[in-house]
Design a protein around this motif. Structure first.
Motif, PDB file in Angstrom:
ATOM      1  N   GLY A 106       0.812  -1.205   0.000  1.00  0.00           N
ATOM      2  CA  GLY A 106       0.000   0.000   0.000  1.00  0.00           C
ATOM      3  C   GLY A 106       0.846   1.256   0.000  1.00  0.00           C
ATOM      4  O   GLY A 106       2.022   1.246  -0.364  1.00  0.00           O
ATOM      5  N   ARG A 134      -6.941  -4.178   5.425  1.00  0.00           N
ATOM      6  CA  ARG A 134      -6.632  -2.799   5.056  1.00  0.00           C
ATOM      7  C   ARG A 134      -6.486  -1.973   6.329  1.00  0.00           C
ATOM      8  O   ARG A 134      -7.363  -1.967   7.191  1.00  0.00           O
ATOM      9  N   GLU A 141      -2.852   4.539   3.589  1.00  0.00           N
ATOM     10  CA  GLU A 141      -3.305   3.148   3.591  1.00  0.00           C
ATOM     11  C   GLU A 141      -2.136   2.181   3.525  1.00  0.00           C
ATOM     12  O   GLU A 141      -1.125   2.447   2.871  1.00  0.00           O
ATOM     13  N   TYR A 143      -1.569  -2.437   3.592  1.00  0.00           N
ATOM     14  CA  TYR A 143      -2.251  -3.727   3.531  1.00  0.00           C
ATOM     15  C   TYR A 143      -1.369  -4.768   4.210  1.00  0.00           C
ATOM     16  O   TYR A 143      -0.163  -4.841   3.943  1.00  0.00           O
ATOM     17  N   ASP A 256     -14.127  -6.082  -0.052  1.00  0.00           N
ATOM     18  CA  ASP A 256     -13.035  -5.134  -0.280  1.00  0.00           C
ATOM     19  C   ASP A 256     -12.289  -5.593  -1.526  1.00  0.00           C
ATOM     20  O   ASP A 256     -12.435  -6.741  -1.970  1.00  0.00           O
ATOM     21  N   PHE A 258      -8.355  -5.223  -3.509  1.00  0.00           N
ATOM     22  CA  PHE A 258      -6.959  -4.791  -3.514  1.00  0.00           C
ATOM     23  C   PHE A 258      -6.398  -5.008  -4.918  1.00  0.00           C
ATOM     24  O   PHE A 258      -6.651  -6.046  -5.538  1.00  0.00           O
ATOM     25  N   MET A 269      -8.336   3.785  -1.781  1.00  0.00           N
ATOM     26  CA  MET A 269      -9.406   3.002  -1.173  1.00  0.00           C
ATOM     27  C   MET A 269     -10.631   3.012  -2.076  1.00  0.00           C
ATOM     28  O   MET A 269     -11.048   4.060  -2.555  1.00  0.00           O
TER      29      MET A 269
END
Length: 320
Positions: A106, A134, A141, A143, A256, A258, A269
Protein backbone atom coordinates in the motif's frame (compact mmCIF):
# COMPACT_ATOMS: atom_id res chain seq x y z
CA UNK A 1 0.42 17.91 -0.45
CA UNK A 2 -0.46 14.57 1.12
CA UNK A 3 -1.05 12.91 -2.27
CA UNK A 4 2.25 14.28 -3.60
CA UNK A 5 4.06 12.99 -0.50
CA UNK A 6 2.54 9.53 -0.96
CA UNK A 7 3.55 9.32 -4.62
CA UNK A 8 7.08 10.56 -4.03
CA UNK A 9 7.66 8.26 -1.05
CA UNK A 10 6.35 5.16 -2.82
CA UNK A 11 8.30 5.98 -5.97
CA UNK A 12 11.50 6.27 -3.91
CA UNK A 13 11.25 3.10 -1.83
CA UNK A 14 10.15 1.03 -4.85
CA UNK A 15 13.68 1.17 -6.26
CA UNK A 16 15.59 0.56 -3.00
CA UNK A 17 17.29 -2.88 -3.22
CA UNK A 18 18.25 -3.03 0.45
CA UNK A 19 16.05 -2.12 3.42
CA UNK A 20 19.07 -0.61 5.18
CA UNK A 21 19.08 2.18 2.57
CA UNK A 22 15.57 3.31 3.49
CA UNK A 23 16.90 5.37 6.41
CA UNK A 24 18.16 8.40 4.40
CA UNK A 25 15.01 8.34 2.26
CA UNK A 26 12.90 8.42 5.41
CA UNK A 27 14.91 11.37 6.77
CA UNK A 28 14.34 13.32 3.56
CA UNK A 29 10.60 12.76 3.40
CA UNK A 30 10.34 13.30 7.13
CA UNK A 31 11.14 16.98 6.45
CA UNK A 32 8.15 17.24 4.10
CA UNK A 33 5.44 16.35 6.60
CA UNK A 34 5.61 16.82 10.36
CA UNK A 35 3.09 14.10 11.14
CA UNK A 36 4.68 11.48 8.95
CA UNK A 37 8.18 12.77 9.55
CA UNK A 38 7.91 11.65 13.17
CA UNK A 39 6.92 8.16 12.10
CA UNK A 40 9.68 7.88 9.50
CA UNK A 41 12.37 9.43 11.69
CA UNK A 42 11.59 6.92 14.43
CA UNK A 43 11.90 4.19 11.81
CA UNK A 44 15.31 5.47 10.78
CA UNK A 45 16.49 5.72 14.39
CA UNK A 46 15.24 2.25 15.16
CA UNK A 47 17.12 0.89 12.17
CA UNK A 48 20.30 2.38 13.57
CA UNK A 49 19.65 1.05 17.08
CA UNK A 50 18.50 -2.51 16.31
CA UNK A 51 21.10 -4.70 14.58
CA UNK A 52 19.85 -6.37 11.41
CA UNK A 53 19.75 -10.16 11.56
CA UNK A 54 18.76 -10.69 15.20
CA UNK A 55 15.42 -12.28 14.35
CA UNK A 56 15.02 -15.86 15.53
CA UNK A 57 15.03 -18.36 12.70
CA UNK A 58 14.60 -21.60 14.62
CA UNK A 59 11.53 -21.25 16.86
CA UNK A 60 8.92 -18.92 18.27
CA UNK A 61 9.72 -18.13 21.87
CA UNK A 62 9.62 -15.38 24.48
CA UNK A 63 10.26 -11.75 23.56
CA UNK A 64 13.86 -10.80 24.42
CA UNK A 65 14.61 -7.12 24.87
CA UNK A 66 14.59 -5.14 21.59
CA UNK A 67 13.09 -8.01 19.60
CA UNK A 68 10.02 -7.01 17.63
CA UNK A 69 9.19 -10.23 15.75
CA UNK A 70 9.93 -13.92 15.40
CA UNK A 71 10.19 -15.79 12.11
CA UNK A 72 10.67 -19.44 11.22
CA UNK A 73 10.15 -22.04 8.51
CA UNK A 74 7.91 -25.03 9.19
CA UNK A 75 6.64 -27.99 7.18
CA UNK A 76 4.22 -30.91 7.36
CA UNK A 77 2.85 -33.63 5.11
CA UNK A 78 -0.09 -32.58 2.93
CA UNK A 79 -3.12 -34.84 2.59
CA UNK A 80 -2.83 -38.56 3.25
CA UNK A 81 0.08 -40.30 4.91
CA UNK A 82 1.28 -41.78 1.60
CA UNK A 83 1.20 -38.42 -0.20
CA UNK A 84 4.55 -37.24 -1.51
CA UNK A 85 3.52 -33.59 -1.37
CA UNK A 86 4.47 -31.44 1.58
CA UNK A 87 3.20 -28.12 2.90
CA UNK A 88 5.68 -25.52 4.07
CA UNK A 89 5.27 -22.08 5.56
CA UNK A 90 6.99 -18.88 6.64
CA UNK A 91 5.60 -17.96 10.04
CA UNK A 92 6.01 -14.38 11.26
CA UNK A 93 4.90 -13.61 14.80
CA UNK A 94 4.81 -10.01 16.02
CA UNK A 95 4.33 -8.36 19.36
CA UNK A 96 0.62 -7.92 20.24
CA UNK A 97 -0.95 -5.11 18.23
CA UNK A 98 1.89 -4.90 15.71
CA UNK A 99 1.35 -5.63 12.02
CA UNK A 100 3.35 -6.87 9.07
CA UNK A 101 2.69 -6.43 5.37
CA UNK A 102 1.15 -8.17 2.37
CA UNK A 103 2.98 -8.69 -0.96
CA UNK A 104 1.75 -5.20 -1.95
CA UNK A 105 2.06 -3.01 1.12
CA UNK A 106 0.00 0.00 0.00
CA UNK A 107 0.90 3.67 0.35
CA UNK A 108 2.70 3.55 3.70
CA UNK A 109 4.01 0.00 4.12
CA UNK A 110 7.10 -1.92 3.02
CA UNK A 111 6.43 -5.17 1.12
CA UNK A 112 8.32 -8.27 2.32
CA UNK A 113 11.16 -9.66 0.24
CA UNK A 114 11.74 -13.42 0.28
CA UNK A 115 14.63 -14.97 -1.64
CA UNK A 116 15.31 -18.71 -1.84
CA UNK A 117 19.09 -19.01 -1.45
CA UNK A 118 18.94 -22.77 -2.05
CA UNK A 119 16.39 -25.57 -2.26
CA UNK A 120 17.64 -29.17 -2.34
CA UNK A 121 15.54 -32.08 -3.65
CA UNK A 122 12.61 -29.87 -4.77
CA UNK A 123 11.76 -27.02 -7.12
CA UNK A 124 11.66 -23.45 -5.82
CA UNK A 125 8.37 -23.14 -3.86
CA UNK A 126 5.87 -20.41 -4.71
CA UNK A 127 4.97 -18.44 -1.59
CA UNK A 128 1.20 -17.95 -1.19
CA UNK A 129 -0.47 -14.98 0.49
CA UNK A 130 -3.55 -15.22 2.74
CA UNK A 131 -6.27 -12.57 2.41
CA UNK A 132 -4.92 -9.20 3.67
CA UNK A 133 -6.46 -6.52 5.85
CA UNK A 134 -6.63 -2.80 5.06
CA UNK A 135 -5.13 -0.36 7.58
CA UNK A 136 -5.60 3.43 7.47
CA UNK A 137 -3.35 5.64 9.60
CA UNK A 138 -3.57 9.43 9.31
CA UNK A 139 -4.96 9.10 5.80
CA UNK A 140 -2.29 6.67 4.59
CA UNK A 141 -3.31 3.15 3.59
CA UNK A 142 -1.37 -0.07 4.05
CA UNK A 143 -2.25 -3.73 3.53
CA UNK A 144 -1.16 -6.59 5.73
CA UNK A 145 -1.79 -8.69 8.81
CA UNK A 146 -2.44 -8.07 12.50
CA UNK A 147 -0.22 -9.95 14.98
CA UNK A 148 1.73 -11.82 12.29
CA UNK A 149 0.96 -14.25 9.49
CA UNK A 150 1.72 -17.75 8.19
CA UNK A 151 2.55 -17.74 4.46
CA UNK A 152 2.09 -21.28 3.08
CA UNK A 153 3.75 -22.93 0.10
CA UNK A 154 3.69 -26.35 -1.56
CA UNK A 155 6.77 -28.60 -1.64
CA UNK A 156 6.98 -31.47 -4.14
CA UNK A 157 10.16 -33.50 -3.47
CA UNK A 158 12.13 -34.73 -6.49
CA UNK A 159 12.82 -37.91 -4.52
CA UNK A 160 10.21 -38.57 -1.77
CA UNK A 161 12.59 -40.93 0.06
CA UNK A 162 15.14 -38.17 0.66
CA UNK A 163 14.97 -35.00 2.80
CA UNK A 164 14.26 -31.54 1.39
CA UNK A 165 16.55 -28.73 2.52
CA UNK A 166 15.34 -25.12 2.43
CA UNK A 167 17.43 -21.97 2.81
CA UNK A 168 15.57 -18.64 2.68
CA UNK A 169 16.56 -15.00 3.07
CA UNK A 170 13.72 -12.93 4.55
CA UNK A 171 13.41 -9.16 4.71
CA UNK A 172 10.23 -7.62 6.06
CA UNK A 173 8.91 -4.85 8.31
CA UNK A 174 6.75 -4.82 11.44
CA UNK A 175 4.94 -1.68 12.56
CA UNK A 176 3.07 -0.14 15.48
CA UNK A 177 3.71 3.59 15.93
CA UNK A 178 7.13 3.01 14.39
CA UNK A 179 8.18 0.62 11.64
CA UNK A 180 11.08 -1.75 12.21
CA UNK A 181 12.77 -3.54 9.29
CA UNK A 182 13.76 -7.12 10.12
CA UNK A 183 16.06 -9.54 8.33
CA UNK A 184 16.93 -13.22 8.78
CA UNK A 185 18.28 -16.27 7.02
CA UNK A 186 16.15 -19.34 7.67
CA UNK A 187 17.02 -22.99 7.15
CA UNK A 188 14.93 -26.14 7.49
CA UNK A 189 15.59 -29.79 6.68
CA UNK A 190 12.33 -31.62 6.01
CA UNK A 191 12.52 -35.38 6.50
CA UNK A 192 10.42 -37.75 4.32
CA UNK A 193 8.06 -38.13 7.30
CA UNK A 194 7.71 -34.32 7.55
CA UNK A 195 7.37 -34.30 11.33
CA UNK A 196 10.18 -31.79 11.83
CA UNK A 197 8.02 -28.87 12.91
CA UNK A 198 5.86 -30.67 15.46
CA UNK A 199 2.35 -32.15 15.45
CA UNK A 200 0.54 -28.79 15.23
CA UNK A 201 2.27 -27.71 12.03
CA UNK A 202 -0.09 -29.56 9.66
CA UNK A 203 -3.20 -27.97 11.21
CA UNK A 204 -1.67 -24.48 11.14
CA UNK A 205 -0.52 -24.82 7.55
CA UNK A 206 -3.88 -26.13 6.35
CA UNK A 207 -5.68 -23.21 8.05
CA UNK A 208 -3.31 -20.78 6.35
CA UNK A 209 -3.85 -22.47 2.98
CA UNK A 210 -7.62 -22.10 3.34
CA UNK A 211 -7.14 -18.33 3.77
CA UNK A 212 -5.33 -17.99 0.42
CA UNK A 213 -7.61 -16.48 -2.27
CA UNK A 214 -8.89 -18.94 -4.88
CA UNK A 215 -7.83 -18.37 -8.47
CA UNK A 216 -10.34 -17.03 -10.98
CA UNK A 217 -8.95 -17.63 -14.45
CA UNK A 218 -10.50 -16.39 -17.67
CA UNK A 219 -14.26 -16.08 -17.61
CA UNK A 220 -16.16 -16.24 -14.33
CA UNK A 221 -16.26 -19.76 -12.87
CA UNK A 222 -19.57 -20.86 -11.37
CA UNK A 223 -18.06 -22.97 -8.59
CA UNK A 224 -16.45 -19.91 -6.99
CA UNK A 225 -18.37 -18.31 -4.10
CA UNK A 226 -17.73 -14.88 -5.62
CA UNK A 227 -16.19 -13.64 -8.83
CA UNK A 228 -15.06 -10.52 -10.66
CA UNK A 229 -17.32 -9.79 -13.64
CA UNK A 230 -15.79 -6.72 -15.27
CA UNK A 231 -12.81 -4.37 -15.01
CA UNK A 232 -12.81 -0.99 -16.77
CA UNK A 233 -10.59 2.08 -16.77
CA UNK A 234 -12.27 5.49 -16.84
CA UNK A 235 -9.84 8.29 -17.72
CA UNK A 236 -10.32 12.05 -18.02
CA UNK A 237 -7.82 14.82 -18.58
CA UNK A 238 -7.27 15.20 -14.82
CA UNK A 239 -8.08 11.84 -13.23
CA UNK A 240 -8.30 8.09 -13.67
CA UNK A 241 -10.63 5.58 -12.01
CA UNK A 242 -10.66 1.80 -12.07
CA UNK A 243 -14.24 0.46 -11.97
CA UNK A 244 -14.71 -3.20 -11.03
CA UNK A 245 -17.94 -5.16 -10.69
CA UNK A 246 -18.21 -8.44 -8.79
CA UNK A 247 -20.90 -10.96 -7.89
CA UNK A 248 -21.40 -13.20 -4.86
CA UNK A 249 -23.48 -16.38 -4.81
CA UNK A 250 -24.43 -15.90 -1.16
CA UNK A 251 -24.45 -12.09 -1.00
CA UNK A 252 -21.62 -9.75 -0.02
CA UNK A 253 -21.31 -8.69 3.62
CA UNK A 254 -18.17 -6.54 3.86
CA UNK A 255 -16.34 -6.79 0.52
CA UNK A 256 -13.04 -5.13 -0.28
CA UNK A 257 -10.76 -5.01 -3.31
CA UNK A 258 -6.96 -4.79 -3.51
CA UNK A 259 -5.08 -4.12 -6.74
CA UNK A 260 -1.39 -4.76 -7.33
CA UNK A 261 0.95 -5.88 -10.09
CA UNK A 262 0.93 -2.57 -11.97
CA UNK A 263 4.12 -1.28 -10.36
CA UNK A 264 4.02 2.33 -11.57
CA UNK A 265 0.57 3.06 -10.12
CA UNK A 266 -1.11 3.55 -6.74
CA UNK A 267 -4.72 2.52 -6.15
CA UNK A 268 -6.73 4.35 -3.49
CA UNK A 269 -9.41 3.00 -1.17
CA UNK A 270 -12.37 1.83 -3.24
CA UNK A 271 -15.78 3.44 -3.08
CA UNK A 272 -18.10 0.43 -2.75
CA UNK A 273 -21.73 0.24 -3.89
CA UNK A 274 -23.76 -2.85 -2.98
CA UNK A 275 -26.94 -4.03 -4.69
CA UNK A 276 -30.00 -4.22 -2.45
CA UNK A 277 -29.77 -8.01 -2.19
CA UNK A 278 -25.99 -7.94 -1.73
CA UNK A 279 -25.45 -10.17 -4.77
CA UNK A 280 -23.47 -7.58 -6.73
CA UNK A 281 -20.84 -5.02 -5.72
CA UNK A 282 -19.23 -2.17 -7.62
CA UNK A 283 -15.78 -0.82 -6.69
CA UNK A 284 -14.45 2.52 -7.90
CA UNK A 285 -10.75 3.07 -7.14
CA UNK A 286 -8.80 6.28 -7.79
CA UNK A 287 -5.60 5.64 -9.76
CA UNK A 288 -2.40 7.69 -9.36
CA UNK A 289 0.58 7.28 -11.68
CA UNK A 290 4.08 7.39 -10.19
CA UNK A 291 5.32 8.63 -13.55
CA UNK A 292 3.38 11.65 -14.79
CA UNK A 293 1.47 11.11 -18.02
CA UNK A 294 1.50 7.31 -17.78
CA UNK A 295 -1.75 5.48 -18.53
CA UNK A 296 -2.90 2.30 -16.83
CA UNK A 297 -4.41 1.11 -20.13
CA UNK A 298 -2.70 -2.04 -21.38
CA UNK A 299 -1.02 -2.73 -18.01
CA UNK A 300 -1.24 -6.12 -16.31
CA UNK A 301 -2.88 -6.02 -12.89
CA UNK A 302 -3.77 -8.51 -10.18
CA UNK A 303 -7.05 -8.01 -8.33
CA UNK A 304 -7.81 -9.60 -4.96
CA UNK A 305 -11.50 -9.56 -4.04
CA UNK A 306 -12.20 -10.31 -0.36
CA UNK A 307 -15.20 -10.79 1.90
CA UNK A 308 -15.34 -12.23 5.43
CA UNK A 309 -11.90 -13.82 5.26
CA UNK A 310 -12.40 -15.43 1.83
CA UNK A 311 -10.85 -14.18 -1.37
CA UNK A 312 -10.60 -14.41 -5.16
CA UNK A 313 -7.34 -13.82 -7.07
CA UNK A 314 -7.88 -12.52 -10.62
CA UNK A 315 -5.26 -11.35 -13.12
CA UNK A 316 -6.14 -9.24 -16.14
CA UNK A 317 -4.91 -6.61 -18.58
CA UNK A 318 -6.55 -3.25 -18.01
CA UNK A 319 -8.63 -1.86 -20.88
CA UNK A 320 -11.26 0.84 -21.32
Amino acid sequence: MLRAWRLAFRASIRYIPDMQLISPICRFFGQLSAAYGKLLLLTALTMAAVPIGQVRADAVGDWPEKRFSEIRLLAARAGTADSAQLLGGIEITTRPGWKTYWRAAGEAGLPPQFNWLSVENAQLPEILWPVPMRFVTDGLESYGYDDGVLLPFHIVPDDPTKPVRLHLQARYAVCLEICVPEQAELTLTVSPQATDSGPEAAAKLNRALQQVPRLQSGDATTDLPMMIESVALVETASSAMLVVTARSQTGFVAPDLFVDGAGDFLFGMPEIALAADGAQASFTLPVSALVSGTSLKGQAARLTLTDQGAGIDYSTVISN
